[in-house]
Design an enzyme around this catalytic site. Sequence first.
Site, PDB file in Angstrom:
ATOM      1  N   ASP A 144       0.837  -1.192   0.000  1.00  0.00           N
ATOM      2  CA  ASP A 144       0.000   0.000   0.000  1.00  0.00           C
ATOM      3  C   ASP A 144       0.878   1.250   0.000  1.00  0.00           C
ATOM      4  OD1 ASP A 144      -2.317  -1.502   0.114  1.00  0.00           O
ATOM      5  OD2 ASP A 144      -2.439  -1.422   2.301  1.00  0.00           O
ATOM      6  N   TYR A 195       6.026  -8.461   8.821  1.00  0.00           N
ATOM      7  CA  TYR A 195       5.699  -7.038   8.899  1.00  0.00           C
ATOM      8  C   TYR A 195       5.925  -6.509  10.316  1.00  0.00           C
ATOM      9  CZ  TYR A 195       3.109  -7.824   4.527  1.00  0.00           C
ATOM     10  OH  TYR A 195       2.752  -8.162   3.250  1.00  0.00           O
ATOM     11  N   ASP A 232      -6.788   1.851   7.685  1.00  0.00           N
ATOM     12  CA  ASP A 232      -5.477   2.405   8.009  1.00  0.00           C
ATOM     13  C   ASP A 232      -5.620   3.913   8.183  1.00  0.00           C
ATOM     14  OD1 ASP A 232      -5.399   3.636   5.453  1.00  0.00           O
ATOM     15  OD2 ASP A 232      -4.336   1.950   4.569  1.00  0.00           O
ATOM     16  N   ARG A 266      -3.909  -4.773   7.959  1.00  0.00           N
ATOM     17  CA  ARG A 266      -4.927  -3.800   8.398  1.00  0.00           C
ATOM     18  C   ARG A 266      -6.229  -4.495   8.769  1.00  0.00           C
ATOM     19  NH1 ARG A 266      -6.658  -0.813   2.823  1.00  0.00           N
ATOM     20  NH2 ARG A 266      -5.693  -2.262   1.376  1.00  0.00           N
TER      21      ARG A 266
END
Length: 306
Positions: free
Chosen positions: A49, A77, A91, A188
Amino acid sequence: MSRNRRADADVAPSILLVDKPGGMTSHDVVARARRALSVRRIGHAGTLDPMATGLLVLGVGTATRLLGYLSGHDKTYEATVRLGQSTVTDDREGEVLTTTPAGHLDDDAVRAALAAQTGPLRQVPSSVSAVKVDGRRSYDRVRAGEEVVLEPRAVTVHRLEVHRISRPAPDLVDVEVTVVCTAGTYIRAIARDAGAALGVGGHLTALRRTASGPFRTEQAAPVEDAAAALLAGGGRGVLGLTGAATAVFPARALTAEEATALGHGQRVPATGRAGLTAAVDPDGRLVALVEDAGAGARVAVGFPPG
């Protein structure tokens, strides 16, 4: 071809390990690599993203044939989950939908909600994701005013480690985590679902991909630096085609005769291994990814010389 554009064959087929900054799409990174290298045939393995930073794997030239075999590996992550608010995009870049005080939550409750987001999950992607619905990206449909409900998909979160819980405001809770998961997992969505389970909503405020399969951000470089290293013959952010393939798959050393046979699409004796194998000729060049089929090994994808 313009006078300033190189033939793709003039640039060694390679994998670029790019440390993507925030605010850029994965397509933006590819476009920068194309400009820096003056070649057209560049793709990426696994979208990040615009808000996210970290490892983005690019393929240059015939190395693009390898990308589909790299994107399905586990990812790691680092993320920050904010509890107390939900957003349109799950987000920080989306409009806030709800605000529910989260100050009453104790650390044990927060940890338990996140622990519930581990193991095999049926995860519903965010409606503003790149998932295609009847041939169009979900986020394009949402931006056009359509209501989109996506089907849940099977993912696995192997590990979710909570590093720090803080309270930046009386009604908000921030949680710094590391997540190791299968490809296709939406971090997310983990924030959204943990916040929903706690009754306060949740979204991501930070996301950084630190690993994809065997590749790490420690190996990566900004896109222009990685491209410059490739043109200089190697350096930080660059992996040759053979090195990239053998980092992911077991290597098989070929005889010259076997390399010629595979180059013509013929089979060679079976490897004796399950799954794909990186077949390398006596000069160290990746000839193909092969897989056993009975007594022989056949080409799954070939990498012709030149």
